[in-house]
Design a protein around this motif. Structure first.
Motif, PDB file in Angstrom:
ATOM      1  N   UNK A 188       0.838  -1.205   0.000  1.00 12.20           N
ATOM      2  CA  UNK A 188       0.000   0.000   0.000  1.00 12.20           C
ATOM      3  C   UNK A 188       0.866   1.246   0.000  1.00 12.20           C
ATOM      4  N   UNK A 189       2.014   1.148   0.684  1.00 13.36           N
ATOM      5  CA  UNK A 189       2.832   2.331   0.914  1.00 13.36           C
ATOM      6  C   UNK A 189       4.242   2.088   0.395  1.00 13.36           C
ATOM      7  N   UNK A 190       4.796   3.075  -0.309  1.00 13.18           N
ATOM      8  CA  UNK A 190       6.198   3.020  -0.716  1.00 13.18           C
ATOM      9  C   UNK A 190       6.972   4.062   0.080  1.00 13.18           C
ATOM     10  N   UNK A 191       8.071   3.637   0.707  1.00 12.86           N
ATOM     11  CA  UNK A 191       8.952   4.594   1.359  1.00 12.86           C
ATOM     12  C   UNK A 191      10.182   4.722   0.480  1.00 12.86           C
ATOM     13  N   UNK A 192      10.489   5.947   0.047  1.00 15.32           N
ATOM     14  CA  UNK A 192      11.643   6.125  -0.831  1.00 15.32           C
ATOM     15  C   UNK A 192      12.657   7.009  -0.116  1.00 15.32           C
ATOM     16  N   UNK A 193      13.802   6.416   0.226  1.00 17.57           N
ATOM     17  CA  UNK A 193      14.812   7.152   0.974  1.00 17.57           C
ATOM     18  C   UNK A 193      15.861   7.706   0.017  1.00 17.57           C
ATOM     19  N   UNK A 194      15.755   8.954  -0.319  1.00 18.62           N
ATOM     20  CA  UNK A 194      16.666   9.617  -1.268  1.00 18.62           C
ATOM     21  C   UNK A 194      16.987   8.708  -2.446  1.00 18.62           C
ATOM     22  N   UNK A 195      15.984   8.227  -3.139  1.00 18.65           N
ATOM     23  CA  UNK A 195      16.248   7.186  -4.134  1.00 18.65           C
ATOM     24  C   UNK A 195      17.106   7.664  -5.298  1.00 18.65           C
ATOM     25  N   UNK A 196      17.101   8.953  -5.563  1.00 13.92           N
ATOM     26  CA  UNK A 196      17.802   9.399  -6.773  1.00 13.92           C
ATOM     27  C   UNK A 196      19.039  10.231  -6.475  1.00 13.92           C
ATOM     28  N   UNK A 197      19.415  10.315  -5.225  1.00 14.21           N
ATOM     29  CA  UNK A 197      20.543  11.180  -4.871  1.00 14.21           C
ATOM     30  C   UNK A 197      21.854  10.678  -5.446  1.00 14.21           C
ATOM     31  N   UNK A 198      21.955   9.367  -5.653  1.00 11.70           N
ATOM     32  CA  UNK A 198      23.220   8.828  -6.141  1.00 11.70           C
ATOM     33  C   UNK A 198      23.285   8.831  -7.670  1.00 11.70           C
ATOM     34  N   UNK A 199      22.299   9.431  -8.308  1.00 16.44           N
ATOM     35  CA  UNK A 199      22.247   9.361  -9.786  1.00 16.44           C
ATOM     36  C   UNK A 199      22.685  10.679 -10.429  1.00 16.44           C
ATOM     37  N   UNK A 200      23.090  10.604 -11.684  1.00 18.91           N
ATOM     38  CA  UNK A 200      23.447  11.817 -12.430  1.00 18.91           C
ATOM     39  C   UNK A 200      22.202  12.677 -12.627  1.00 18.91           C
ATOM     40  N   UNK A 201      22.397  14.010 -12.775  1.00 13.58           N
ATOM     41  CA  UNK A 201      21.238  14.911 -12.881  1.00 13.58           C
ATOM     42  C   UNK A 201      20.253  14.530 -13.987  1.00 13.58           C
ATOM     43  N   UNK A 202      20.772  14.151 -15.157  1.00 11.24           N
ATOM     44  CA  UNK A 202      19.856  13.841 -16.270  1.00 11.24           C
ATOM     45  C   UNK A 202      19.022  12.615 -15.962  1.00 11.24           C
ATOM     46  N   UNK A 203      19.720  11.574 -15.447  1.00  7.66           N
ATOM     47  CA  UNK A 203      19.040  10.334 -15.103  1.00  7.66           C
ATOM     48  C   UNK A 203      18.038  10.611 -13.990  1.00  7.66           C
ATOM     49  N   UNK A 204      18.449  11.493 -13.065  1.00  4.28           N
ATOM     50  CA  UNK A 204      17.570  11.807 -11.950  1.00  4.28           C
ATOM     51  C   UNK A 204      16.257  12.363 -12.478  1.00  4.28           C
ATOM     52  N   UNK A 205      16.346  13.245 -13.507  1.00  8.28           N
ATOM     53  CA  UNK A 205      15.126  13.838 -14.051  1.00  8.28           C
ATOM     54  C   UNK A 205      14.226  12.762 -14.652  1.00  8.28           C
ATOM     55  N   UNK A 206      14.858  11.837 -15.385  1.00 11.59           N
ATOM     56  CA  UNK A 206      14.075  10.725 -15.958  1.00 11.59           C
ATOM     57  C   UNK A 206      13.369   9.949 -14.868  1.00 11.59           C
ATOM     58  N   UNK A 207      14.123   9.667 -13.797  1.00 10.15           N
ATOM     59  CA  UNK A 207      13.568   8.825 -12.752  1.00 10.15           C
ATOM     60  C   UNK A 207      12.443   9.542 -12.010  1.00 10.15           C
ATOM     61  N   UNK A 208      12.586  10.862 -11.868  1.00  9.29           N
ATOM     62  CA  UNK A 208      11.502  11.606 -11.233  1.00  9.29           C
ATOM     63  C   UNK A 208      10.236  11.507 -12.075  1.00  9.29           C
ATOM     64  N   UNK A 209      10.419  11.650 -13.387  1.00 11.55           N
ATOM     65  CA  UNK A 209       9.266  11.512 -14.288  1.00 11.55           C
ATOM     66  C   UNK A 209       8.671  10.119 -14.144  1.00 11.55           C
TER      67      UNK A 209
END
Lengths: 344, 668
Positions: A188-209
Motif C-alpha cells: 500500500x505504501x512506498x517509502x523512498x529514501x533519497x532514491x535518486x541522490x546517487x544518480x546523475x542529474x539527467x538520469x535523476x530527471x528521468x527517474x523523477x518523471x
C-alpha cells in the motif's frame, strides 16, 4: 487500500534518541535542548524530535531536509528498521510500535516497501531474482514470483534485463530494479529514501518523471525523502521540511514558498522561481475603483506562469475566482512583477 | 608520539609564560618541547639514566637460571597427578578422554578414507578437485603435487599429514565458521572475542603443545587439537569480517522486505560473504599445515617427524624431502582453495568441468584398484646422500663467508647484548620496558608489557627469557632494516616490485620451519641459524606492508609535493615515509611477532633460550615442567613485544582489524 479513517500513515509525537540513556533524556528538560547542547550534556543524539504528521492514501508526501536533519532516521522508524524511542505510528490502521516481530514482518512483506539511496541490490542474484526477493521470503513458489517479477520489470521499463546481473546495469537502471523490487509485493505504501541522490542529474530527471508516471498508474501512497528542494517541489503534494530532527514546516509547495514559517525555510525557498510555484491566489488584489471587471476569469489555483497567455490576450485585468466568487484581480503588471522575481 | 609528530610545536612559538604541560594531549614529549627542550631530549636523558644505572648496578639483582626451580617441579607433580588420575577423575573420564577418543577416531577415519583409493586413486581425486575449482592448470598442479609425494618416497607420511590437517581443519571450521558468523552479526561478541584472538595469534606455536600433552597425552589426537587451536583464529576472524563487510544497505533492504534474520543470513549475508569466507578456509588450512609439522614434537604422525628429526640432528638430507613435500602440499591446497574462493560470485563450474573432474577421479580410483597400493619403489628418488654431500661441500667452500657473517653477528651484536640483558638487574630491564612501552603505546599497554615481563621471573625463566629476547631483538633489527630497504625499493621501482612480488607470494605460502632448512645447511646448529631463518620468515610481510603503505600514500599529497618542486628524495623523506608511518609501525609489530615465533622454533637448531627448554621438555620427562613453563614464558614475551609495538595498531583504527587485514593481504 484506505483505512477506515482515510489515513495511510499516521505519526504522533515520534522521538528517536541515539545513546546509552536515551529513554532518560525523554521527558526531562534536556529534551528541549538544541542538538549540540544535548550531546555535550548527555552524550545522546536526538535524531528525530517530536515529529507528527499524517499522510493521506494515494498522496505523495515529501520529507525534505539537509543531511543530518534526521529524515533518513525518521523513515526507518516507520517500519522499525530503527527502533523509535517514543511515539505512535500507525500504518493503514495497524499500530506499528505495538506489533509483534511476526506482525511487523507481515507489515514489511505486504504493506510497506522501501527504496534505498544505494539501491541495496544483491549482486549475486539475477535482476529477476532481486525483484522477486520480497516474494521469495514470503514463500511464494518460484514460477509465480518470477512471473510477477517480469510483469513489474515491464512496468518500470526494464524489459529484457531480467537475466542480467545488477553490476551489468547503469545506476538509473539499478534504481529501477530497486523500485521494481519494492513494487513486486504490491504494497500500500512506498517509502523512498533519497532514491535518486546517487544518480546523475539527467538520469535523476528521468527517474523523477518515472515516479510521477508510476504514481499515476499504480496510485500508491508514497513517502519520499530528499535533500533536493527542486525534487521536493516537483513531486510532493505536501512537503515537510525537517531541521535538526524536527519538522519546521509542513504544507504544499505553494504554502512553503508563499508563506515560509521561519528564516530557515525562507532561506531555503529564496531561489525558487515564485511564478512557477505560486498560484494567482498569492498575487491577486482587490480591484481599484477605475478597473474594468470584464476580463477573463481564472481559478485561484492557476499557477502564475500559466496565466500569462490569458493576460496577453486581454487588456482588462484577469478576474481570480474561487467557487464562483471573485477573490480579486491580477493585471499584466502584477504578473510581470512576479515573473521578474520581485518579492511581495 | 602521534601528536608530538603531527604538531611539533616549534619552541620559538611557544609562549614563554605558558605553564608547563599546556600542550595538553601532546603528552610528555609535547610538554618537553613547550618548555623549550628539543623533542629528543627526554628519550636521550632516559637512555643516559638507564646506562648509568646499568654501570652502577651491573651484576646485582640478576635472576640466574636453575634447572630445578620450584615452578618446574610443580608442573612435574601436576603431570604425575594427571597421569595417575587419568582414568579416575570425572573431568577426564567424562570429558577429556571422550574428546581424545573422538578426535583420534576422526583422524583414523580420514586416514582410512585417504588410504583406501591407493596412491593413484588419491592423486586422481586431487586432480579432479583441482580441475573442478580452477580448470586445467590447477588440476595439473594437483596431480603433479600429489605424484611428487610418492616420488619423494613419502607417500605414507604425506597421507598421514594430510589426514591430520583435514581433521584439524574440519574441527576448526566446525567451530570457527559459526562462531565467526555470529561474531559478524553481534558487535558484542566481536568485542569479547577480539582480545582472545589477539593473544592466540601472537602465541608462538610451541606454547600450545605442553598443555595438550598434559590433557590428551601424545599422539594424533592431541596433535590435531593443538593444530585446531592454532588454526582457528583466522577461521573466526575472517568469517566475522566477511559477514560484517556485507553491504549494510543490502541487509537493510532484505529486512525492510520482511525477511527473518535467518532468511537474511542465508540469502544475503552468506552468499555475499562467500569469497571472503573462502579466504578464511584457505588461511585455516595454511595455518594447520605449518602447525602439524611442529606437532610432530608431540608424536604427530606424518612428514613432521622427519623434519623434526632432521632439524635436531642437523641432517639436511633427512629433512629436505619432507620439507619439499610440505611445501608442495601447501601450494596445492592453497591453489585449490583460492581458486574455489575467488571464482566470480555467480559463476558455477560448467558441465564439461564436472565431466573432466569426475573422469579424473574415477579413472584414478580405477587405476588405484588395478595397481598395487604401494608406490612403486623404483620411481622413488633418493637424494638424502647427495644432498648431504652438497651441504657439506657448501659448508666447506663457503665457510669463510658464512663463518665471518655468523661470527660478526654473534660477537658484535648477540654476545654484548645478551651480557647486557642477563647482567642487568631485573628492575632496570623492567623500567626500560615500561618507559619504551609508555612512550609508544601509553600507560595501559605499558602496564601489560611490564606485567608480562615480570611474570617470567616467578616462572624461574628470567635468564632464558633474556636470552630469547636478545635473539629476537637482533633478528628484528635485521628484519626491519632489510624489510624497509626492500619495501622502499619496491615502492619506488615498479619493475623491482614486479620481480619481488611473486617471490614474496611464494614465501608466504610456505610453512614457517621450512626456512630453517637453508639456514641449517649454511650455518649449522647455532643461535645465528635461528636469526637467519626468522629474518627470512618475517621479511615478506614487512616488505609488503611497507611497500603498500608507501604506495597508498594519497596521490593528492604526492601531487601537491611535486608541484612545490620536491625532489624524489624529499618526496620520500618528507611526504611518503611520514604518511606511511602507520603502515611501517604495523610492519614492525608484525615483524616482531613473527620473529619471536621463529626464534622459539629455532630452539630445535641450537638457538637456546626458551625454545630449547620447550624442546627438551618433550624429549626428557624430567624437564617437562621446565618446558611447560617455557611455553608460558614465550606467550608472555610475545604479549609484551606486541604491546610495545602496538601503538600503530590500536590507536588509530578499530582494534584488531589490522592484523586481520595483513593476513588477508597475504593472498589478495
Amino acid at each position: 487500500m484506505a483505512s477506515s479513517d482515510g489515513v495511510a500513515i499516521e505519526v504522533r509525537g515520534l522521538w528517536k534518541i541515539f545513546g546509552h540513556r536515551a529513554d532518560r533524556v525523554l521527558g526531562s528538560p534536556d529534551a528541549a535542548l538544541d542538538p549540540a547542547a544535548l550531546r555535550a550534556r548527555t552524550g545522546c543524539v536526538a535524531a528525530v524530535r517530536d515529529v507528527s504528521f499524517s499522510v493521506r492514501p494515494g498522496e505523495v508526501f515529501v520529507v525534505m531536509g539537509l543531511s543530518g536533519s534526521g529524515k533518513s532516521t525518521l523513515v526507518r522508524c516507520l517500519t522499525r528498521l530503527i527502533e523509535p524511542t517514543a511515539g505512535e505510528i500507525s500504518i493503514a490502521g495497524e499500530d506499528v510500535c505495538a506489533a509483534s516481530p511476526a506482525r511487523l514482518r507481515d507489515l514489511r512483506r505486504h504493506r510497506v516497501s522501501m527504496v534505498f539511496q544505494h539501491f541495496g541490490l544483491l549482486p549475486h542474484r539475477k535482476v529477476v531474482d532481486n525483484v522477486a526477493y520480497g516474494l521469495e521470503v514470503q514463500g511464494v513458489p518460484r514460477a509465480r514470483r518470477h512471473e510477477r517479477a517480469r510483469e513489474i520489470l515491464t512496468l518500470v521499463g526494464l524489459d529484457g534485463h531480467a537475466e542480467a546481473r545488477p553490476d551489468q546495469l547503469s545506476g538509473g537502471m539499478r534504481q529501477r530494479v530497486g523500485l521494481a523490487r519494492a513494487l513486486a509485493a504490491d504494497p500500500d505504501v512506498l517509502l523512498l529514501d533519497e532514491p535518486f541522490s546517487a544518480l546523475d542529474p539527467l538520469i535523476r530527471r528521468d527517474m523523477q518523471a518515472e515516479v510521477v508516471r508510476l504514481h499515476r498508474e499504480v496510485g500508491k501512497t508514497m513517502l519520499f525523502i530528499t535533500h533536493d528542494l527542486a525534487e521536493a517541489l516537483k513531486l510532493g503534494e505536501r512537503i515537510a521540511i525537517m531541521r535538526a530532527g524536527a519538522i519546521v514546516q509542513l504544507g504544499t509547495a505553494e504554502e512553503l514558498v508563499g508563506a515560509p514559517a521561519d528564516e530557515y525555510v525562507a532561506d531555503f525557498v529564496r531561489d525558487v522561481p515564485r511564478s512557477e510555484v505560486l498560484s494567482l491566489r498569492w498575487i491577486c488584489r482587490s480591484p481599484g475603483g477605475d478597473e474594468r471587471l470584464d476580463g477573463p476569469a481564472l481559478p485561484a489555483r492557476t499557477i502564475i506562469r500559466d496565466a500569462v497567455p490569458a493576460a496577453l490576450e486581454s487588456d482588462a485585468p484577469i478576474r481570480v475566482v474561487e467557487d464562483d466568487e471573485l477573490l480579486g484581480v491580477v493585471d499584466r503588471r502584477d504578473i510581470l512583477a512576479s515573473l521578474a522575481g520581485a518579492g511581495s | 608520539m602521534t601528536t608530538s609528530q603531527a604538531s611539533p610545536a616549534p619552541p620559538a612559538q611557544a609562549a614563554p609564560g605558558a605553564p608547563p604541560g599546556s600542550a595538553g594531549s601532546a603528552g610528555s614529549a609535547g610538554s618537553a618541547s613547550s618548555a623549550g627542550l628539543p623533542r629528543w631530549a627526554l628519550p636521550l636523558a632516559g637512555a643516559a639514566v638507564a646506562v648509568a644505572a646499568y654501570v652502577a648496578f651491573r651484576g646485582t639483582a640478576t635472576l640466574p637460571h636453575d634447572d630445578d626451580a620450584a615452578p618446574f617441579q610443580l608442573v612435574n607433580d601436576l603431570r604425575a597427578w594427571v597421569d595417575a588420575n587419568r582414568n579416575r577423575s570425572p573431568l577426564f573420564l567424562f570429558f577429556v578422554n571422550y574428546v581424545r577418543l573422538f578426535v583420534g577416531g576422526l583422524y583414523d577415519v580420514f586416514h582410512l578414507v585417504l588410504s583406501l583409493p591407493g596412491w593413484a586413486g588419491l592423486t586422481g581425486v586431487a586432480a579432479g578437485l583441482g580441475w573442478l575449482t580452477g580448470g586445467r592448470r590447477i588440476g595439473l598442479t594437483a596431480a603433479l603435487g600429489f605424484g611428487s609425494f610418492g616420488v619423494l618416497g613419502l607417500w605414507e607420511a604425506s597421507v598421514a599429514t594430510l589426514a591430520l590437517v583435514l581433521t584439524a581443519v574440519l574441527l576448526s571450521l566446525l567451530i570457527g565458521l559459526p562462531l565467526g558468523v555470529w561474531a559478524g552479526r553481534s558487535p558484542r561478541l566481536r568485542r569479547l572475542l577480539a582480545p582472545v584472538l589477539d593473544v592466540m595469534q601472537i602465541m608462538p606455536t610451541f606454547a600450545y603443545l605442553a598443555p595438550m600433552v598434559l590433557f590428551f597425552q601424545i599422539g594424533p589426537a592431541s596433535a590435531a587439537v593443538a593444530t585446531m587451536i592454532y588454526s582457528i583464529p583466522p577461521a573466526i576472524r575472517i568469517t566475522a569480517l566477511a559477514i560484517e563487510q556485507v553491504s549494510a544497505s543490502a541487509v537493510e533492504a532484505s529486512t525492510s522486505l520482511g525477511a527473518t534474520r535467518w532468511q537474511t543470513l542465508r540469502k544475503v549475508q552468506l552468499p555475499m560473504a562467500r569469497a571472503t569466507i573462502g579466504l578464511a578456509v584457505n588461511q585455516t588450512i595454511m595455518m594447520a599445515l605449518s602447525m602439524v609439522v611442529i606437532a610432530a614434537l608431540i608424536a604427530a604422525p606424518g612428514l613432521g617427524s622427519d623434519i623434526i628429526r632432521g632439524l635436531t640432528r642437523a641432517n639436511v638430507g633427512l629433512m629436505l624431502p619432507a620439507g619439499v613435500a610440505i611445501v608442495v602440499m601447501a601450494v596445492v591446497l592453497d591453489r585449490i582453495t583460492m581458486s574455489a574462493a575467488t571464482r566470480a560470485p555467480y559463476e558455477t563450474a560448467g558441465r564439461t568441468r564436472w565431466i573432466v573432474a569426475g573422469a579424473l577421479a574415477v579413472g584414478g580410483v580405477a587405476l588405484g584398484r588395478a595397481l598395487p597400493a604401494e608406490f612403486p619403489q623404483e620411481w622413488v628418488l633418493r637424494f638424502a646422500g647427495p644432498v648431504n654431500e652438497a651441504v657439506a661441500w657448501a659448508k666447506f667452500s663457503w665457510y669463510g663467508f658464512t663463518d665471518a657473517v655468523r661470527n660478526l653477528t654473534t660477537e658484535a651484536l648477540l654476545n654484548p647484548l645478551q651480557s647486557v640483558l642477563t647482567g642487568s638487574p631485573w628492575w632496570l630491564v623492567s623500567a626500560v620496558v615500561l618507559a619504551v612501552a609508555w612512550r609508544t603505546g601509553g600507560p595501559r599497554p605499558a602496564a601489560v608489557a611490564v606485567g608480562c615481563l615480570l611474570a617470567t621471573a616467578p616462572l624461574g625463566l628470567w635468564q632464558h627469557t633474556m636470552e630469547t629476547l636478545t635473539t629476537v631483538l637482533v633478528a628484528v633489527a635485521l628484519t626491519l632494516i632489510a624489510g624497509l630497504l626492500l619495501g622502499i625499493a619496491a615502492a619506488r621501482s615498479p619493475r623491482f616490485a614486479a620481480v619481488q612480488r611473486p617471490l614474496l607470494d611464494a614465501a608466504q605460502t610456505m610453512p614457517a620451519f621450512v626456512y630453517l632448512l637453508p639456514a641449517l645447511a649454511l650455518f649449522g646448529a647455532t643461535r645465528f641459524t635461528a636469526i637467519f631463518a626468522s629474518v627470512i620468515y618475517a621479511i615478506p610481510p614487512v616488505v609488503r606492508l611497507v611497500e603498500d603503505g608507501i604506495r597508498n600514500v594519497s596521490p593528492a599529497a604526492v601531487e601537491a609535493a611535486l608541484s612545490c618542486g620536491s625532489t624524489d628524495r624529499q618526496l620520500l623523506w618528507k611526504v611518503r615515509l611520514p604518511l606511511a608511518r602507520r603502515a611501517i609501525l604495523l610492519a614492525a609489530n608484525q615483524g616482531i611477532v613473527m620473529t619471536l615465533a621463529m626464534v622459539v622454533v629455532g630452539g630445535l637448531v641450537g638457538a637456546g633460550g626458551l625454545g630449547y627448554d620447550v624442546v627438551s621438555g618433550f624429549s626428557q620427562r624430567s624437564d617437562f615442567g621446565m618446558g611447560f613453563a617455557a611455553g608460558v614464558a614465550t606467550v608472555l614475551l610475545g604479549i609484551m613485544l606486541d604491546r610495545i609495538t602496538q601503538g600503530a595498531d590500536e590507536r588509530n583504527s578499530t582494534p584488531g582489524s589490522n592484523r586481520m587485514t595483513t593476513r588477508k593481504k597475504r593472498i589478495a
